[in-house]
Design a protein around this motif. Structure first.
Motif, PDB file in Angstrom:
ATOM      1  N   ILE A   2      -3.360  12.149   5.962  1.00 15.22           N
ATOM      2  CA  ILE A   2      -3.365  10.584   6.118  1.00 15.22           C
ATOM      3  C   ILE A   2      -4.007  10.215   7.536  1.00 15.22           C
ATOM      4  N   LYS A   3      -4.857   9.417   7.560  1.00 10.47           N
ATOM      5  CA  LYS A   3      -5.102   9.083   8.836  1.00 10.47           C
ATOM      6  C   LYS A   3      -4.943   7.347   9.153  1.00 10.47           C
ATOM      7  N   LYS A   4      -4.198   6.745   8.107  1.00 10.89           N
ATOM      8  CA  LYS A   4      -4.135   5.320   8.037  1.00 10.89           C
ATOM      9  C   LYS A   4      -2.684   5.138   7.903  1.00 10.89           C
ATOM     10  N   ASP A   5      -2.286   3.813   8.033  1.00 10.72           N
ATOM     11  CA  ASP A   5      -0.935   3.520   8.003  1.00 10.72           C
ATOM     12  C   ASP A   5      -0.595   2.854   6.344  1.00 10.72           C
ATOM     13  N   TYR A   6       0.504   3.087   5.840  1.00 12.46           N
ATOM     14  CA  TYR A   6       0.844   2.543   4.404  1.00 12.46           C
ATOM     15  C   TYR A   6       2.186   1.997   4.526  1.00 12.46           C
ATOM     16  N   LYS A  49       6.645   5.979   7.292  1.00 12.56           N
ATOM     17  CA  LYS A  49       5.650   7.065   7.949  1.00 12.56           C
ATOM     18  C   LYS A  49       6.638   8.155   8.718  1.00 12.56           C
ATOM     19  N   THR A  96      -7.943  10.350  -2.428  1.00 16.63           N
ATOM     20  CA  THR A  96      -8.435   9.784  -1.371  1.00 16.63           C
ATOM     21  C   THR A  96      -9.028  11.045  -0.637  1.00 16.63           C
ATOM     22  N   ASP A 106      -3.023   5.511  -2.744  1.00 14.70           N
ATOM     23  CA  ASP A 106      -3.844   6.012  -2.426  1.00 14.70           C
ATOM     24  C   ASP A 106      -3.321   7.849  -2.613  1.00 14.70           C
ATOM     25  N   LYS A 141       0.916  -1.254  -0.102  1.00 16.16           N
ATOM     26  CA  LYS A 141       0.046   0.152  -0.112  1.00 16.16           C
ATOM     27  C   LYS A 141       1.001   1.315   0.079  1.00 16.16           C
TER      28      LYS A 141
END
Length: 242
Positions: free
Chosen positions: A115-119, A171, A74, A32, A2
């Motif tokens: 960004i509010k989730k991990d990649y 991150k 996104t 995204d 991701k």
């Protein structure tokens, strides 16, 4: 894998930049897109050289909807132009306005904040880049490092800066990269170590108001391990769509 792609800054030549981004990364990875840019329609680039005309990019009223439709973001954020420097400070050597410097790094920080989730991978880029022959294989990169393109410039100043248009990292490293804005005033006005860092090399080329210098100093202070990758273009600025 991701991938979060962070686009920020002035939307110069975004329609061409999207085609480049698509064939180089969007078509190859599960991506995204998070973007921050400005409303307005007319955007003026910094005039680094007096012998070249000032570049002004003009867009019609519908360009924001066009950006959203093109990039299929996104998350996106569009802000009215902001005054970051009401004194009109311009670096006497590099002709970099403080307004432009702060605007660029502010926009980069806002894209990251979306960004509010991990990649697995985070890519910082601009709207106006070409990647042909310079696309990095994300699966082969050490994500404990921050990866940047080679700054193809005079060796007398090169050791002070990192090329600031593109980066790949995890991150944590990308969060540090995206936080330059919060430290600009400190570096320029109070950090004596930054002044010492800029001494030497090309005579009088020790001004701190340059994005590449600020980026390298910022990453160095945070102990970020940086790996530099050569591009296939003859000159690094060849990556920017003019």
């Amino acid at each position: 894998m991701k991938v979060a792609i962070l686009l920020s800054g002035q939307p110069r030549n975004y329609y061409l930049g999207y085609d480049e981004l698509k064939k180089s990364y969007l078509d190859k990875y599960d991506c995204d897109i998070y973007l921050h840019t400005w409303r307005g329609g007319n955007f003026e680039a910094t005039q680094f050289f007096y012998d070249k005309p000032k570049q002004i990019y003009k867009y019609s009223e519908g360009y924001i909807n066009d950006i959203i439709g093109t990039f299929g973001t996104t998350k996106s954020s569009f802000e009215e132009p902001m005054v970051f420097d009401d004194k009109g400070i311009v670096d006497p050597i590099w002709r970099q306005p403080l307004q432009n410097c702060k605007s660029m790094w502010y926009s980069a920080s806002k894209a990251y904040d979306l960004i509010k989730k991990d990649y697995d991978v985070y890519i910082r880029s601009r709207f106006d880049l070409r990647y042909e022959n310079s696309t990095l294989d994300l699966e082969s990169l050490d994500m404990n490092k921050l990866h940047v393109w080679n700054w193809d410039t005079d060796e007398r100043v090169k050791h002070r800066g990192y090329y600031d248009v593109f980066a790949i990292g995890n991150k944590t490293n990308m969060g540090i990269y995206s936080s330059v804005y919060s430290k600009i005033d400190w570096y320029l006005n109070y950090d004596r170590d930054y002044v010492e860092f800029l001494k030497g090399g090309w005579p009088e080329q020790d001004s701190g108001l340059r994005n590449e210098y600020l980026l390298r100093w910022h990453l160095t202070q945070a102990n970020v391990d940086v790996e530099i990758h050569n591009t296939e273009m003859q000159h690094a600025d060849g990556q920017i769509i003019r």
